[in-house]
Scaffold this motif. Structure first.
Motif, PDB file in Angstrom:
ATOM      1  N   GLN A  78       0.821  -1.266   0.048  1.00  0.00           N
ATOM      2  CA  GLN A  78       0.053  -0.001   0.189  1.00  0.00           C
ATOM      3  C   GLN A  78       0.853   1.411  -0.057  1.00  0.00           C
ATOM      4  O   GLN A  78       0.446   2.177  -0.894  1.00  0.00           O
ATOM      5  CB  GLN A  78      -0.900  -0.059   1.299  1.00  0.00           C
ATOM      6  N   THR A  79       1.835   1.277   0.687  1.00  0.00           N
ATOM      7  CA  THR A  79       2.899   2.361   0.894  1.00  0.00           C
ATOM      8  C   THR A  79       3.470   2.491  -0.344  1.00  0.00           C
ATOM      9  O   THR A  79       3.669   3.768  -0.675  1.00  0.00           O
ATOM     10  CB  THR A  79       3.717   2.162   2.085  1.00  0.00           C
ATOM     11  N   ALA A  80       3.944   1.530  -1.001  1.00  0.00           N
ATOM     12  CA  ALA A  80       4.734   1.622  -2.323  1.00  0.00           C
ATOM     13  C   ALA A  80       3.794   2.053  -3.422  1.00  0.00           C
ATOM     14  O   ALA A  80       4.156   2.959  -4.046  1.00  0.00           O
ATOM     15  CB  ALA A  80       5.219   0.160  -2.602  1.00  0.00           C
ATOM     16  N   ARG A  81       2.546   1.657  -3.255  1.00  0.00           N
ATOM     17  CA  ARG A  81       1.560   2.202  -4.279  1.00  0.00           C
ATOM     18  C   ARG A  81       1.313   3.831  -4.256  1.00  0.00           C
ATOM     19  O   ARG A  81       1.405   4.439  -5.113  1.00  0.00           O
ATOM     20  CB  ARG A  81       0.174   1.450  -4.169  1.00  0.00           C
ATOM     21  N   VAL A  82       1.115   4.132  -3.092  1.00  0.00           N
ATOM     22  CA  VAL A  82       0.947   5.662  -2.682  1.00  0.00           C
ATOM     23  C   VAL A  82       2.115   6.638  -3.121  1.00  0.00           C
ATOM     24  O   VAL A  82       1.807   7.517  -3.807  1.00  0.00           O
ATOM     25  CB  VAL A  82       0.445   5.755  -1.201  1.00  0.00           C
ATOM     26  N   LEU A 131      -8.618   5.580   3.934  1.00  0.00           N
ATOM     27  CA  LEU A 131      -9.304   6.141   2.749  1.00  0.00           C
ATOM     28  C   LEU A 131      -8.944   5.099   1.365  1.00  0.00           C
ATOM     29  O   LEU A 131      -9.959   4.860   0.719  1.00  0.00           O
ATOM     30  CB  LEU A 131      -8.458   7.419   2.338  1.00  0.00           C
ATOM     31  N   ILE A 132      -8.068   4.200   1.720  1.00  0.00           N
ATOM     32  CA  ILE A 132      -7.731   3.341   0.595  1.00  0.00           C
ATOM     33  C   ILE A 132      -8.738   1.997   0.800  1.00  0.00           C
ATOM     34  O   ILE A 132      -9.206   1.546   0.129  1.00  0.00           O
ATOM     35  CB  ILE A 132      -6.397   2.764   0.833  1.00  0.00           C
ATOM     36  N   PRO A 137      -9.922   2.843  -4.242  1.00  0.00           N
ATOM     37  CA  PRO A 137      -9.718   3.874  -5.170  1.00  0.00           C
ATOM     38  C   PRO A 137      -8.850   3.282  -6.438  1.00  0.00           C
ATOM     39  O   PRO A 137      -8.091   2.203  -6.070  1.00  0.00           O
ATOM     40  CB  PRO A 137      -9.007   5.099  -4.756  1.00  0.00           C
ATOM     41  N   THR A 138      -9.233   3.610  -7.606  1.00  0.00           N
ATOM     42  CA  THR A 138      -8.213   3.049  -8.861  1.00  0.00           C
ATOM     43  C   THR A 138      -6.852   4.027  -8.545  1.00  0.00           C
ATOM     44  O   THR A 138      -7.080   4.994  -7.735  1.00  0.00           O
ATOM     45  CB  THR A 138      -8.858   3.252 -10.161  1.00  0.00           C
ATOM     46  N   ASP A 139      -5.978   3.628  -9.534  1.00  0.00           N
ATOM     47  CA  ASP A 139      -4.591   4.453  -9.257  1.00  0.00           C
ATOM     48  C   ASP A 139      -4.907   5.930  -9.644  1.00  0.00           C
ATOM     49  O   ASP A 139      -4.439   6.900  -8.939  1.00  0.00           O
ATOM     50  CB  ASP A 139      -3.619   3.790 -10.407  1.00  0.00           C
ATOM     51  N   ALA A 140      -5.899   6.166 -10.659  1.00  0.00           N
ATOM     52  CA  ALA A 140      -6.193   7.381 -10.938  1.00  0.00           C
ATOM     53  C   ALA A 140      -6.882   8.452 -10.132  1.00  0.00           C
ATOM     54  O   ALA A 140      -6.867   9.394 -10.120  1.00  0.00           O
ATOM     55  CB  ALA A 140      -6.845   7.134 -12.543  1.00  0.00           C
ATOM     56  N   GLU A 141      -7.871   7.474  -9.461  1.00  0.00           N
ATOM     57  CA  GLU A 141      -8.462   8.312  -8.239  1.00  0.00           C
ATOM     58  C   GLU A 141      -7.719   8.543  -7.252  1.00  0.00           C
ATOM     59  O   GLU A 141      -7.755   9.636  -6.394  1.00  0.00           O
ATOM     60  CB  GLU A 141      -9.744   7.195  -7.772  1.00  0.00           C
ATOM     61  N   GLY A 220       0.021  11.370 -16.392  1.00  0.00           N
ATOM     62  CA  GLY A 220      -0.488  10.149 -17.136  1.00  0.00           C
ATOM     63  C   GLY A 220      -1.802   9.591 -16.607  1.00  0.00           C
ATOM     64  O   GLY A 220      -1.960   8.318 -16.707  1.00  0.00           O
ATOM     65  N   TYR A 221      -2.370  10.041 -15.526  1.00  0.00           N
ATOM     66  CA  TYR A 221      -3.353   9.551 -14.768  1.00  0.00           C
ATOM     67  C   TYR A 221      -4.601  10.093 -15.426  1.00  0.00           C
ATOM     68  O   TYR A 221      -5.229  11.302 -15.646  1.00  0.00           O
ATOM     69  CB  TYR A 221      -3.447   9.929 -13.114  1.00  0.00           C
ATOM     70  N   ASP A 222      -5.689   9.562 -15.651  1.00  0.00           N
ATOM     71  CA  ASP A 222      -6.910   9.874 -16.288  1.00  0.00           C
ATOM     72  C   ASP A 222      -7.669  10.960 -15.408  1.00  0.00           C
ATOM     73  O   ASP A 222      -7.998  10.624 -14.366  1.00  0.00           O
ATOM     74  CB  ASP A 222      -8.174   8.758 -16.539  1.00  0.00           C
ATOM     75  N   PRO A 223      -8.085  12.262 -15.888  1.00  0.00           N
ATOM     76  CA  PRO A 223      -8.245  13.191 -14.916  1.00  0.00           C
ATOM     77  C   PRO A 223      -9.992  12.974 -14.497  1.00  0.00           C
ATOM     78  O   PRO A 223     -10.350  13.630 -13.610  1.00  0.00           O
ATOM     79  CB  PRO A 223      -7.948  14.528 -15.910  1.00  0.00           C
ATOM     80  N   ARG A 224     -10.375  12.301 -15.483  1.00  0.00           N
ATOM     81  CA  ARG A 224     -11.983  12.215 -15.205  1.00  0.00           C
ATOM     82  C   ARG A 224     -12.359  11.407 -14.100  1.00  0.00           C
ATOM     83  O   ARG A 224     -13.372  11.196 -13.355  1.00  0.00           O
ATOM     84  CB  ARG A 224     -12.703  11.489 -16.517  1.00  0.00           C
ATOM     85  N   ALA A 225     -11.066  10.600 -13.533  1.00  0.00           N
ATOM     86  CA  ALA A 225     -11.302   9.605 -12.448  1.00  0.00           C
ATOM     87  C   ALA A 225     -11.646  10.636 -11.219  1.00  0.00           C
ATOM     88  O   ALA A 225     -11.992  10.025 -10.122  1.00  0.00           O
ATOM     89  CB  ALA A 225      -9.734   8.984 -12.076  1.00  0.00           C
ATOM     90  N   ALA A 226     -11.168  11.813 -11.163  1.00  0.00           N
ATOM     91  CA  ALA A 226     -11.707  12.994  -9.945  1.00  0.00           C
ATOM     92  C   ALA A 226     -13.138  12.739  -9.765  1.00  0.00           C
ATOM     93  O   ALA A 226     -13.568  13.058  -8.669  1.00  0.00           O
ATOM     94  CB  ALA A 226     -10.980  14.127 -10.397  1.00  0.00           C
TER      95      ALA A 226
END
Length: 276
Positions: A78-82, A131-132, A137-141, A220-226
């Motif tokens: 989880q930490t590595a992903r963040v 939160l996670i 959340p997806t990576d983009a979220e 490179g993350y989809d902004p629509r994920a917001a």
């Protein structure tokens, strides 16, 4: 006696006027593609360097406390992903302020069920495991959350709020000088209050949304994920009150509309970064 009191009032009023006059209109960031251009007013009593130094000290204390409690970076994956996501976003901060590339950025995951995340002045961040785990959340979220919090730091919203507090305290000091009742607050307590007690204004939240969307797109993350992220956030409360994290955020409808527009505006940046 009356003359003495008159002089006292005059001296206090002069001090207040001097402090208020120390507020200057500044533009902390470039406007970016999302067009954040509001002028901010900062007091000369609160320097960026002093606030960042205080933030670093408070952050170190919080991290040491979490470590002692066994609540720091408990889940390695989880930490590595963040950190992977945060690092990609950090590489894009120059689009808004080149000096932020040299900040001593740091991010940890705190093992708490609370749905929360924050970024202190100078780039000291924390994402809560709750939160996670609860939002999933997806990576983009997740990039939208982290980018949003980074935007608060880039935009120096904490300094803006602390400046307002310090100017208010000058007025209280005038009253204190006259009545003899103490009314002071140091920089440390003001920062703690702003970071962990007082809510951000809706203006601050909207600015952070827009800047966060652009940082995500550039990384490179989809902004629509917001949009889907904040929909998930809002759904947490169900029929009851939403999480404290959302207590002062714009309404779901207005936020969704604003984020959708911002996401469309930065889609070319996302596509240039390899997104589809």
């Amino acid at each position: 006696m009356k003359t003495s009191m008159t002089r006292r009032y005059a001296a206090c009023a002069l001090a207040a006027v001097t402090a208020l006059g120390g507020c200057a209109a500044v533009q902390t960031t470039g406007s970016g593609s999302v067009g954040v251009e509001r002028k901010q007013y900062m007091s000369g009593m609160v320097s960026e360097a002093a606030l960042q130094q205080e933030a670093a000290q408070q952050y170190s204390s919080l991290i040491n406390q979490a470590r002692a409690q066994g609540a720091l970076d408990v889940n390695a994956a989880q930490t590595a992903r963040v950190r992977t996501i945060a690092n990609k976003l950090i590489q894009q901060v120059g689009a808004f302020r080149p000096d932020a590339r040299n900040w001593n950025w740091e991010v940890h995951v705190l093992n708490s069920k609370e749905v929360n995340a924050w970024c202190m002045p100078g780039g000291k961040m924390a994402v809560y495991a709750g939160l996670i785990d609860r939002i999933k959340p997806t990576d983009a979220e997740l990039a939208a959350v982290i980018g949003h919090e980074m935007a608060h730091a880039l935009r120096e919203h904490a300094r803006e709020q602390v400046s307002q507090q310090m100017v208010t305290n000058v007025g209280l000091s005038v009253l204190s000088a006259v009545t003899g009742v103490g009314a002071t607050a140091d920089l440390g307590s003001a920062l703690t209050n702003v970071m962990f007690t007082l809510p951000n204004s809706r203006t601050h939240e909207t600015e952070a949304d827009r800047i966060g969307v652009e940082l995500a797109a550039r990384a490179g993350y989809d902004p629509r994920a917001a949009v889907t992220l904040w929909q998930k956030m809002g759904a947490l409360g169900g029929s009851s009150a939403p999480p404290e994290f959302l207590s002062t955020h714009p309404s779901a409808a207005s936020r969704s509309a604003d984020l959708t527009e911002a996401a469309e505006r930065v889609m070319p940046l996302y596509q240039a970064a390899g997104g589809r």
